[in-house]
Design a protein around this motif. Structure first.
Motif, PDB file in Angstrom:
ATOM      1  N   UNK A 237       0.837  -1.195   0.000  1.00  0.00           N
ATOM      2  CA  UNK A 237       0.000   0.000   0.000  1.00  0.00           C
ATOM      3  C   UNK A 237       0.875   1.250   0.000  1.00  0.00           C
ATOM      4  N   UNK A 238       0.788   1.990  -1.105  1.00  0.00           N
ATOM      5  CA  UNK A 238       1.511   3.262  -1.176  1.00  0.00           C
ATOM      6  C   UNK A 238       0.476   4.380  -1.243  1.00  0.00           C
ATOM      7  N   UNK A 239       0.714   5.471  -0.530  1.00  0.00           N
ATOM      8  CA  UNK A 239      -0.250   6.570  -0.587  1.00  0.00           C
ATOM      9  C   UNK A 239      -0.265   7.197  -1.978  1.00  0.00           C
ATOM     10  N   UNK A 240      -1.372   7.852  -2.322  1.00  0.00           N
ATOM     11  CA  UNK A 240      -1.447   8.548  -3.608  1.00  0.00           C
ATOM     12  C   UNK A 240      -0.398   9.641  -3.652  1.00  0.00           C
ATOM     13  N   UNK A 241       0.292   9.721  -4.787  1.00  0.00           N
ATOM     14  CA  UNK A 241       1.323  10.749  -4.918  1.00  0.00           C
ATOM     15  C   UNK A 241       0.914  11.701  -6.044  1.00  0.00           C
ATOM     16  N   UNK A 242       0.669  12.963  -5.730  1.00  0.00           N
ATOM     17  CA  UNK A 242       0.289  13.911  -6.786  1.00  0.00           C
ATOM     18  C   UNK A 242       1.482  14.241  -7.678  1.00  0.00           C
ATOM     19  N   UNK A 243       1.216  14.849  -8.837  1.00  0.00           N
ATOM     20  CA  UNK A 243       2.309  15.274  -9.716  1.00  0.00           C
ATOM     21  C   UNK A 243       3.084  16.452  -9.137  1.00  0.00           C
ATOM     22  N   UNK A 244       2.410  17.229  -8.298  1.00  0.00           N
ATOM     23  CA  UNK A 244       3.062  18.414  -7.733  1.00  0.00           C
ATOM     24  C   UNK A 244       4.150  18.015  -6.735  1.00  0.00           C
ATOM     25  N   UNK A 245       5.071  18.948  -6.522  1.00  0.00           N
ATOM     26  CA  UNK A 245       6.133  18.701  -5.557  1.00  0.00           C
ATOM     27  C   UNK A 245       5.674  19.082  -4.148  1.00  0.00           C
ATOM     28  N   UNK A 246       6.392  18.580  -3.156  1.00  0.00           N
ATOM     29  CA  UNK A 246       6.137  19.011  -1.779  1.00  0.00           C
ATOM     30  C   UNK A 246       6.734  20.399  -1.584  1.00  0.00           C
ATOM     31  N   UNK A 247       7.890  20.614  -2.218  1.00  0.00           N
ATOM     32  CA  UNK A 247       8.579  21.890  -2.070  1.00  0.00           C
ATOM     33  C   UNK A 247       9.598  21.996  -3.196  1.00  0.00           C
ATOM     34  N   UNK A 248      10.035  23.218  -3.535  1.00  0.00           N
ATOM     35  CA  UNK A 248      11.017  23.292  -4.621  1.00  0.00           C
ATOM     36  C   UNK A 248      12.419  23.623  -4.113  1.00  0.00           C
ATOM     37  N   UNK A 249      12.571  23.712  -2.776  1.00  0.00           N
ATOM     38  CA  UNK A 249      13.897  24.048  -2.264  1.00  0.00           C
ATOM     39  C   UNK A 249      14.096  23.501  -0.849  1.00  0.00           C
ATOM     40  N   UNK A 250      15.281  22.972  -0.594  1.00  0.00           N
ATOM     41  CA  UNK A 250      15.625  22.528   0.758  1.00  0.00           C
ATOM     42  C   UNK A 250      17.063  22.922   1.034  1.00  0.00           C
ATOM     43  N   UNK A 251      17.334  23.249   2.266  1.00  0.00           N
ATOM     44  CA  UNK A 251      18.692  23.655   2.621  1.00  0.00           C
ATOM     45  C   UNK A 251      19.031  23.132   4.004  1.00  0.00           C
ATOM     46  N   UNK A 252      20.268  22.675   4.169  1.00  0.00           N
ATOM     47  CA  UNK A 252      20.725  22.215   5.477  1.00  0.00           C
ATOM     48  C   UNK A 252      22.164  22.668   5.641  1.00  0.00           C
ATOM     49  N   UNK A 253      22.545  22.950   6.879  1.00  0.00           N
ATOM     50  CA  UNK A 253      23.936  23.320   7.137  1.00  0.00           C
ATOM     51  C   UNK A 253      24.672  22.125   7.748  1.00  0.00           C
ATOM     52  N   UNK A 254      25.863  21.849   7.219  1.00  0.00           N
ATOM     53  CA  UNK A 254      26.668  20.735   7.736  1.00  0.00           C
ATOM     54  C   UNK A 254      28.141  21.140   7.693  1.00  0.00           C
TER      55      UNK A 254
END
Lengths: 430, 415
Positions: A237-254
């Motif tokens: 069972x996989x949840x429905x995945x829309x064509x849209x993105x969750x977000x267009x940018x992510x950033x992390x400091x390391x």
């Protein structure tokens, strides 16, 4: 049982194969003159399979994230308290295991005692033994594995990208789970997953090397324990995945020296398997090289402007139910690189791809295919992974040959859509 | 021209031909950064293909043949390296001579660089200097590798071996298009250059291509650089670095007085296998399996320098436990506590690994160049026999010559 035989005229590979009455798919790939043999015994079960219905049941089973990987670690504990690694070591074989999004695999390589090692492999993977005590012991080890990934920049930039591309699909979750999620894993849950996904009808074994197929088959047949194959599919069972993105940018400091980036394009042409999936993948690989390879105009521009270095590369990841392309590297200015990638996509969308580039790059793919046949580990591993996607690797040449420039142009239009792209960046801590 | 050696290793069973060029230079402070930049500048253009894009297209037409520039330290030998690979001619659609065409490109890259105003192209040199500095800075990205490199750096402080193969920022800054070209001219004429070809090729034709390209060039006598093994001096060094990380990395360096040429080098290799090389080893079974302190805990032997380097990823607060257990495991070997299983597993692990090299052109290049650097000239079967002949007594005997040298720990900012 009798094995069937096939040979690919284009690359010279041959294979013996068949399905055992227990449900296990068997593939034997002879490699004349090789010193090393390799066997990989895998189940079509990975980190994305935490929600499923066991054949014959109606209720959904939901298990903690990271359990497939935890189970992989715990398969090395045996009912008689023996140590699996000791058995392989004694035979001079080199054993290991891994868990990916969609598969868990147990393997060894050896230059002698191949049949004896194969018997050990079959035996331990069919001998689950989980107790409160042994399950508890593993929490510390896997906890350190998770922490190791927490400090790995390339791992983080990748999963942060997946969390941009996917709203719901479990591919966005880390394979080993979290310290919190693995705290809920119990022996009972491990047995439940084992009894579902390690049914031999959900598994396959591939052996490659300078081996005698008849002898290998006998070891496998003798090593198969009683198994009632499932009559129906395990329902994942996989949840429905829309064509849209969750977000267009992510950033992390390391703690890294310079920014790392990964640009992703979400693939929405999903729900295909077998030859169609292989064809789509090859078309995409051709495109990635045409657009971002070392001979591409964009590459030259980025490199000469000092915006990328030799770490720049592009890749395509595919499964029947999800797929994405990723372009990664190090740069002092990832946002600028992203903007230039999008500008190049828009330029090609209006001006079109060049056929001469397509013709040259298609040759490159053939070379890459031939190279994967060199090493028994790569060959057997790739073969198994494709098998679980419904792809027969021996179809490669036919599918490759069938691809046209028009197919690639169409694929470009459908896949390289700026609105379905995201940027993930790992920046240095100040 | 006796500086240039073609070593052909037929490997018909595989489907590719691999060409490895190894240019041997003495590792030293003066040249380390030049060697770290030079192969990358050469890789950007030559007479046959004037720029990077032309090289890329040339390689793509050879069915995506690969050509990688690089640099590596093996002992006190800094090797500038080109590794190239193509599919065998018979898998090309029209049987094109891929191996010869690939060698043509490599020879042009090595001997016919693009120049302007008596130097390399300065735009190219500037870009590759920046890339070299990125590589130097990026060492810290992989914390496991970084911790081991820092351990070696501290352990060998003051010796040439402490110099990183990637060079130093100051060294790279001092390079310009002209002085690098001057260095290139002298280096190419005065280095041992080994060209390994593994796969299926016509050796005579390859040799003719090399002769043709180097005819008329002047060479000076050259030899393989000599390597001194590391010797412990003074007290045990303890070094701690702090960084924003979630997991601590422990790396412990051990010194021995065992040279790679001595018979005991084989016993040292087996001793390291018992100690930390693989799932059969004492470190894996105790630091990981028994105490659950780490996901990985292992050790590797640096044969050319007579050193063993241990490494593990652990919780910050488990430093002492992991350190104590590592030393306790070494002590148990020194006390002769080696089971028959540990011994057998350690030997067969190595014999298996050596035999498997016969399937891998890359490992074959590595093995053969190892022999060059140490001057041992063993073949794989000889090494297998020697390793199999090592006894438990030999292991215990050499383990007593393994001495704690440097303890390095990478820990968190707040620890």
């Amino acid at each position: 049982m009798e094995l069937k035989y096939k040979k690919s005229a284009a690359d010279g590979e041959e294979m013996f194969y068949g399905t055992h009455p227990s449900g296990l798919d068997i593939f034997i790939i002879p490699k004349k003159g090789y010193s090393k043999s390799y066997a990989i015994f895998g189940t079509h079960y990975g980190s994305v399979d935490s929600d499923f219905i066991v054949p014959g049941e109606t209720e959904e089973t939901r298990v903690p994230d990271g359990i497939a990987h935890y189970l992989e670690h715990k398969m090395f504990d045996q009912p008689d308290n023996s140590n699996v690694f000791d058995k392989f070591s004694r035979l001079g074989a080199n054993a290991n295991a891994f868990t990916s999004f969609n598969m868990t695999a147990y393997l060894f390589s050896a230059t002698e005692n191949v049949k004896e090692s194969l018997a050990v492999l079959l035996d331990y993977v069919q001998s689950p033994y989980f107790t409160e005590e042994t399950v508890e012991k593993e929490r510390g080890i896997i906890g350190q594995e998770i922490r190791m990934y927490d400090d790995a920049d390339s791992w983080k930039v990748f999963f942060n990208l997946l969390n941009c591309l996917y709203k719901n699909h479990p591919v966005k979750k880390e394979i080993a789970g979290t310290i919190e999620s693995i705290s809920h894993i119990t022996p009972e849950l491990l047995y439940r997953c084992y009894n579902t996904f390690y049914n031999l009808s959900n598994m396959a074994i591939v052996v490659a090397g300078d081996v005698e197929p008849g002898e290998i088959l006998k070891v496998i047949e003798d090593g198969i324990k009683k198994n009632e194959p499932f009559k129906e599919e395990i329902k994942r069972i996989y949840p429905d995945e829309p064509n849209e993105l969750a977000s267009d940018y992510a950033e992390q400091k390391m703690s890294v020296a310079m920014p790392m980036f990964m640009v992703g394009f979400k693939d929405t042409d999903t729900e295909c398997g077998g030859k169609a999936l292989l064809k789509k993948s090859l078309e995409t690989q051709i495109l990635l090289k045409m657009l971002f390879g070392k001979s591409a105009p964009l590459y030259k521009q980025l490199y000469d402007d000092g915006l990328i270095n030799a770490s720049f590369s592009a890749d395509h990841t595919m499964q029947p139910d999800y797929a994405f392309s990723s372009i990664e590297g190090q740069s002092k200015d990832p946002k600028r690189v992203y903007d230039m990638i999008i500008a190049e996509i828009n330029r090609v969308r209006s001006e079109g791809l060049l056929e001469e580039d397509y013709v040259r790059i298609k040759k490159v793919l053939w070379g890459e295919h031939i190279r994967t046949l060199n090493d028994v580990e790569n060959l057997a591993g790739d073969f198994l992974q494709m098998h679980f996607m419904g792809i027969d690797y021996f179809d490669y040449y036919d599918v490759y040959k069938s691809i046209t420039f028009e197919d690639v142009q169409k694929r470009f239009e459908n896949h390289f859509v700026p609105e379905r792209s995201a940027l993930s960046v790992v920046n240095p801590v100040e | 021209m006796e500086n240039i050696n073609l070593i052909y290793v037929p490997m018909d069973k595989i489907k590719t031909t691999t060409i490895g060029v190894y240019i041997h230079r003495q590792l030293n402070k003066n040249d380390v950064s030049k060697n770290a930049v030079l192969p990358y500048v050469l890789r950007r253009g030559c007479k046959l293909c004037p720029d990077a894009e032309a090289i890329a297209k040339y390689l793509e037409n050879l069915y995506g043949a690969q050509l990688r520039a690089g640099v590596v330290n093996m002992g006190d030998d800094q090797i500038m390296r080109f590794e190239a690979q193509t599919i065998q001619d018979k898998y090309a659609a029209e049987g094109e001579p891929l191996t010869e065409d690939l060698l043509r490109l490599i020879l042009s890259v090595m001997f016919e660089p693009v120049t302007e105003d008596g130097g390399f192209k300065s735009a190219t040199v500037e870009i590759e200097k920046n890339n070299a500095k990125d590589r130097i800075a990026s060492v810290m990205n992989d914390k496991r590798v970084y911790a081991m490199q820092r351990c070696i750096e501290e352990m060998c402080a003051g010796e040439n071996y402490a110099l990183p193969s990637r060079g130093t920022i100051e060294g790279v800054d001092a390079i310009d298009a002209r002085n690098l070209y001057e260095y290139y001219k002298s280096a190419i004429a005065s280095s041992v250059i080994d060209i390994y070809v593994c796969g299926s090729a016509d050796e005579t034709k390859l040799r003719a291509l090399i002769d043709e390209k180097t005819a008329g060039m002047e060479f000076e006598p050259a030899k393989i650089p000599e390597t001194e093994i590391h010797r412990k001096s003074g007290d045990v060094k303890n070094v701690t670095d702090r960084m924003e990380v979630t997991q601590g990395k422990l790396s412990i360096g051990f010194a021995t007085d065992i040279t790679p040429q001595s018979e005991d080098a084989f016993a040292l290799t087996v001793m390291n296998s018992v100690f930390g090389a693989g799932a059969h080893s004492k470190l894996f079974n105790n630091v990981r399996e028994k105490l659950s302190l780490a996901y990985y805990a292992s050790s590797g032997a640096v044969k050319a320098k007579g050193m063993i380097i241990m490494n593990a990823g652990i919780e910050f607060e488990n430093f002492q436990k992991a350190y104590d257990e590592t030393l306790a495991q070494l002590e148990s070997i020194q006390n002769g506590e080696i089971s028959e299983l540990e011994y057998k597993s350690a030997v067969s692990f190595l014999v298996n690994a050596y035999e498997a090299m016969k399937d891998s052109p890359e490992q074959m290049h590595q093995f053969l160049s190892d022999q060059r650097v140490t001057g041992t000239n063993y073949d794989i079967d000889y090494c297998k026999d020697k390793l199999a002949a090592v006894t438990i007594d030999d292991i215990v005997r050499v383990s007593k010559r393994v001495e704690l040298d440097t303890v390095y720990f990478l820990t968190g900012e707040g620890e």
